[in-house]
Design a protein around this motif. Structure first.
Motif, short mmCIF file in Angstrom:
data_model
loop_
_atom_site.label_atom_id
_atom_site.label_comp_id
_atom_site.label_asym_id
_atom_site.label_seq_id
_atom_site.Cartn_x
_atom_site.Cartn_y
_atom_site.Cartn_z
N GLU A 124 -0.34 8.04 -1.61
CA GLU A 124 -1.37 6.79 -2.02
C GLU A 124 -0.38 5.82 -2.94
N LEU A 125 -0.16 6.57 -4.11
CA LEU A 125 0.58 5.51 -4.99
C LEU A 125 1.81 4.86 -4.51
N ALA A 126 2.60 5.31 -3.65
CA ALA A 126 3.85 4.97 -2.98
C ALA A 126 3.23 3.58 -2.10
N ILE A 127 2.26 3.99 -0.99
CA ILE A 127 1.89 2.80 -0.42
C ILE A 127 1.23 1.56 -1.16
N LEU A 128 0.37 1.84 -2.05
CA LEU A 128 -0.25 0.93 -2.75
C LEU A 128 0.91 0.13 -3.42
N LYS A 129 1.85 0.75 -3.88
CA LYS A 129 3.11 0.18 -4.69
C LYS A 129 3.88 -0.74 -3.52
N LYS A 130 3.84 -0.21 -2.51
CA LYS A 130 4.58 -1.15 -1.39
C LYS A 130 3.86 -2.18 -1.11
N PHE A 131 2.59 -2.18 -0.78
CA PHE A 131 1.67 -3.42 -0.57
C PHE A 131 1.71 -4.08 -1.38
N SER A 132 1.76 -3.76 -2.65
CA SER A 132 1.43 -4.63 -3.97
C SER A 132 2.95 -5.52 -3.91
N GLU A 133 3.94 -4.92 -3.96
CA GLU A 133 5.28 -5.40 -3.73
C GLU A 133 5.44 -6.64 -2.58
N LEU A 134 4.53 -6.19 -1.59
CA LEU A 134 5.04 -7.28 -0.38
C LEU A 134 3.68 -8.43 -0.48
N ASN A 135 2.92 -7.95 -1.52
CA ASN A 135 1.71 -9.14 -1.75
C ASN A 135 0.85 -9.10 -0.51
N ILE A 136 0.55 -7.85 0.18
CA ILE A 136 -0.33 -7.76 1.18
C ILE A 136 -1.58 -7.16 0.90
N ASN A 137 -2.84 -7.67 0.68
CA ASN A 137 -4.03 -7.25 0.22
C ASN A 137 -4.45 -6.13 1.06
N LEU A 138 -4.81 -4.96 0.78
CA LEU A 138 -5.32 -3.93 1.56
C LEU A 138 -6.68 -3.98 2.00
N LYS A 139 -7.40 -4.86 1.32
CA LYS A 139 -8.78 -4.97 1.72
C LYS A 139 -8.88 -5.53 3.22
N TYR A 140 -7.83 -6.16 3.81
CA TYR A 140 -7.78 -6.62 4.97
C TYR A 140 -7.56 -5.76 5.91
N CYS A 141 -7.29 -4.43 5.55
CA CYS A 141 -6.75 -3.53 6.54
C CYS A 141 -8.05 -2.93 7.33
N ARG A 142 -8.19 -3.14 8.55
CA ARG A 142 -9.27 -2.71 9.44
C ARG A 142 -9.05 -1.39 10.25
N GLY B 235 -6.83 13.71 1.81
CA GLY B 235 -5.47 12.94 2.36
C GLY B 235 -5.20 11.61 2.01
N LEU B 236 -4.29 11.06 2.45
CA LEU B 236 -3.78 9.71 2.23
C LEU B 236 -4.89 8.77 2.83
N GLN B 237 -5.21 9.32 4.11
CA GLN B 237 -6.24 8.37 4.64
C GLN B 237 -7.61 8.28 3.82
N SER B 238 -8.07 9.21 3.24
CA SER B 238 -9.47 9.08 2.73
C SER B 238 -8.91 8.19 1.41
N ARG B 239 -8.03 8.42 0.81
CA ARG B 239 -7.60 7.75 -0.64
C ARG B 239 -7.40 6.29 -0.41
N ILE B 240 -6.79 6.03 0.81
CA ILE B 240 -6.50 4.48 1.16
C ILE B 240 -7.98 3.84 1.57
N LYS B 241 -8.67 4.65 2.33
CA LYS B 241 -10.10 4.07 2.60
C LYS B 241 -10.92 3.81 1.54
N SER B 242 -10.81 4.62 0.29
CA SER B 242 -11.53 4.49 -1.04
C SER B 242 -11.23 3.24 -1.53
N LYS B 243 -9.78 2.62 -1.42
CA LYS B 243 -9.42 1.60 -2.40
C LYS B 243 -9.74 0.14 -1.31
#
Length: 152
Positions: free
Chosen positions: A69-87, A103-111
């Motif tokens: 989760e931390l790695a993916i959040l960091k990657k998307f932050s570096e790319l300046n892609i907002n995860l709130k638009y993930c569908r 799991g990662l899925q539930s963690r990303i979903k909660s963000k």
């Protein structure tokens, strides 16, 4: 600037332009047997074509959902892609990735606001993707049907 950076910038620009996307994460081993995450996104181009774009590999992020989760959040932050638009999210079947509670899925979903469990919709999406031209042609035929217009 490396060509890979230019390509990545173009992909990120297109993602931002199209706004909504699905996240694809898979774990795999490289030739030296080191684990890495493959990060990709899926979205619809302005021409209406579904595309899957590779964003990169992430090495040595750990096997826990929280580490990934931390790695993916960091990657998307570096790319300046907002995860709130993930569908949607698509993961392999490893419990540390696709686990519905920790799991990662539930963690990303909660963000962010990802209401769709993409993996459960795979068959429908695959059928739509494979039959995209036929669906589009059918919709155009309905639109252009003069008899249909008379009924309305």
């Amino acid at each position: 600037m490396l060509i890979s950076n230019i390509i990545l910038e173009k992909i990120v620009s297109e993602i931002k332009e199209r706004k909504y996307f699905s996240l694809i994460v898979d774990s795999t081993s490289d030739i030296t047997t080191h684990d890495q995450l493959t990060i990709a996104v899926w979205y619809i181009t302005k021409e209406g074509k579904p595309v899957e774009r590779f964003l990169g590999f992430m090495s040595s992020v750990g096997h826990k959902g929280s580490d990934m989760e931390l790695a993916i959040l960091k990657k998307f932050s570096e790319l300046n892609i907002n995860l709130k638009y993930c569908r949607g999210q698509s993961y392999d079947n490893a419990s540390n990735i696709s686990g519905i509670y920790n799991g990662l899925q539930s963690r990303i979903k909660s963000k962010k606001m990802c209401a769709i469990r993409w993996s459960s919709r795979y068959d429908v999406c695959k059928a739509l993707f494979n039959g995209y031209e036929q669906v589009l042609n059918a919709l155009k035929a309905i639109r252009d049907d003069k008899e249909q217009k008379k009924r309305n």
